[in-house]
Write a protein that holds these residues in place. Structure first.
Motif, PDB file in Angstrom:
ATOM      1  N   LYS A  21       0.836  -1.209   0.000  1.00 42.93           N
ATOM      2  CA  LYS A  21       0.000   0.000   0.000  1.00 42.93           C
ATOM      3  C   LYS A  21       0.873   1.262   0.000  1.00 42.93           C
ATOM      4  O   LYS A  21       0.607   2.222  -0.724  1.00 42.93           O
ATOM      5  CB  LYS A  21      -0.926  -0.012   1.221  1.00 42.93           C
ATOM      6  N   GLU A 257      -5.877   3.431   9.884  1.00 46.38           N
ATOM      7  CA  GLU A 257      -6.107   2.260   9.027  1.00 46.38           C
ATOM      8  C   GLU A 257      -4.804   1.502   8.754  1.00 46.38           C
ATOM      9  O   GLU A 257      -4.779   0.272   8.698  1.00 46.38           O
ATOM     10  CB  GLU A 257      -6.714   2.732   7.698  1.00 46.38           C
ATOM     11  N   ASN A 258      -3.707   2.256   8.611  1.00 42.82           N
ATOM     12  CA  ASN A 258      -2.413   1.629   8.330  1.00 42.82           C
ATOM     13  C   ASN A 258      -1.828   0.970   9.586  1.00 42.82           C
ATOM     14  O   ASN A 258      -1.256  -0.116   9.515  1.00 42.82           O
ATOM     15  CB  ASN A 258      -1.442   2.662   7.765  1.00 42.82           C
ATOM     16  N   ALA A 260      -3.559  -0.343  11.866  1.00 41.14           N
ATOM     17  CA  ALA A 260      -4.350  -1.573  12.020  1.00 41.14           C
ATOM     18  C   ALA A 260      -3.818  -2.685  11.123  1.00 41.14           C
ATOM     19  O   ALA A 260      -3.888  -3.869  11.482  1.00 41.14           O
ATOM     20  CB  ALA A 260      -5.820  -1.297  11.715  1.00 41.14           C
ATOM     21  N   MET A 261      -3.271  -2.326   9.961  1.00 43.92           N
ATOM     22  CA  MET A 261      -2.693  -3.342   9.064  1.00 43.92           C
ATOM     23  C   MET A 261      -1.460  -3.990   9.707  1.00 43.92           C
ATOM     24  O   MET A 261      -1.228  -5.192   9.567  1.00 43.92           O
ATOM     25  CB  MET A 261      -2.266  -2.705   7.729  1.00 43.92           C
ATOM     26  N   SER A 275      -7.380   3.285  15.498  1.00 41.57           N
ATOM     27  CA  SER A 275      -7.049   2.101  14.686  1.00 41.57           C
ATOM     28  C   SER A 275      -7.965   0.925  15.021  1.00 41.57           C
ATOM     29  O   SER A 275      -8.141   0.018  14.213  1.00 41.57           O
ATOM     30  CB  SER A 275      -5.589   1.691  14.894  1.00 41.57           C
ATOM     31  N   PHE A 278     -10.516  -0.465  12.597  1.00 40.99           N
ATOM     32  CA  PHE A 278     -10.043  -1.200  11.416  1.00 40.99           C
ATOM     33  C   PHE A 278      -9.428  -2.550  11.764  1.00 40.99           C
ATOM     34  O   PHE A 278      -8.957  -3.267  10.892  1.00 40.99           O
ATOM     35  CB  PHE A 278      -9.017  -0.350  10.657  1.00 40.99           C
TER      36      PHE A 278
END
Length: 322
Positions: A21, A257-258, A260-261, A275, A278
């Motif tokens: 991403k 969101e990142n 959470a990844m 986070s 997500f």
């Protein structure tokens, strides 16, 4: 070196989806090099000529990196998302105001046990310090010096980084007496617990959750005598070659969101507010991530030891390695 970034991080800890991403959004290609312990990472950077831009040490090592002048204080004008750091992780003892480090993930060091092999109490360091018969020759201890010595010290009734020689002697003797009952001192617990190579291991919570998903017989214990908490954070190296790229990455990982990844891959909580929305559903209730109320008080963020205390820890560890 435009458009590249060199990240030096713990093994099996960086989400490939996150990197894809980031590259898609920025055109910057990230190369990840793994390390297996805080001491390994520190020694490698101190030796120089490493070529890395960012490193991800644990909380108790952050002040050491700063003190040695190996990292750079952030230019906050390049970190628009700095305000996303959750309030409880912003003004931490190891980096007040977060001037040098950005939260990556946090968690605990406990005991992972295959409950098919051993049905007794797993919320105790006796699992590896007084190895039950069922686990003799089947248990691994991760070779992370400060974690293991601190667990033994807390089991012996002391505090991490103690200079109390009576307590230290008790911890050392327990470790040395237990070692013949251990199978190994190694990394790779996620795989080896998953496929039943090991019946137990001192291990980190996120790695244990990944093992349990693959092998439902695996359970995680929080030693009631005391267990370490950690937070790993990204720091910008003083001799980084790709500084602008590094800032873009640091800002990117503070987007909820990142963050959470990162957590969804390695299965640890992160320090970024918002986070949670997500995060994977199974992490919201996972026993490895949500510390049970009765064991919360036993968790301790390891301090940065004084020189003398660290000498004791290193001496115990050296003896244990023989």
């Amino acid at each position: 070196a435009e458009g590249v970034l060199q990240l030096y991080n713990w093994g099996n800890y960086t989400s490939p989806e996150l990197l894809t991403k980031f590259e898609k959004e920025t055109g910057i290609k990230v190369t990840v090099t793994d390390f297996d312990s805080n001491d390994t990472a520190l020694a490698k950077i101190e030796a120089g000529g490493h070529g890395f831009d960012l490193v991800v040490p644990s909380a108790n090592y952050v002040p050491i990196w700063v003190e040695k002048g190996l990292v750079t204080e952030f230019d906050m004008s390049k970190l628009a998302n700095h305000g996303n750091i959750a309030p409880e992780w912003k003004d931490v003892a190891w980096d007040p105001g977060r001037k040098f480090s950005i939260p990556w993930q946090w968690g605990s060091t406990g005991v992972a046990v295959n409950t098919k092999v051993y049905g007794g109490d797993i919320n105790t360091s006796n699992v590896f310090l007084n190895v039950p018969d069922e686990l003799k020759g089947k248990i691994n201890v991760v070779p992370e010096m400060n974690d293991i010595v601190s667990m033994a010290v807390m089991w012996a009734g002391g505090e991490p980084c103690t200079e109390d020689t009576e307590v230290l002697k008790k911890a050392r003797d327990a470790l040395l007496a237990a070692k013949p009952d251990w199978l190994s001192m190694d990394y790779g617990a996620t795989e080896k617990l998953s496929n039943n190579d090991w019946a137990a291991s001192v291990n980190w919570n996120g790695s244990t959750m990944r093992a349990r998903i693959a092998n439902p017989d695996v359970a995680y214990g929080y030693p009631k005598e005391g267990y370490p908490l950690f937070m790993d954070s990204a720091m910008l190296l003083k001799d980084a070659q790709n500084v602008e790229e590094a800032y873009k990455f640091l800002d990117f990982i503070m987007v909820p969101e990142n963050a959470a990844m990162i957590s969804a891959f390695a299965r640890y909580a992160n320090g970024i507010a918002g986070s949670e929305a997500f995060m994977p559903e199974d992490m919201k209730t996972a026993p490895e991530v949500v510390i049970p109320e009765e064991f919360k008080a036993a968790g301790v963020f390891l301090p940065t030891c004084t020189g003398k205390a660290q000498e004791y820890v290193t001496a115990i560890w050296t003896e244990l390695q023989k």
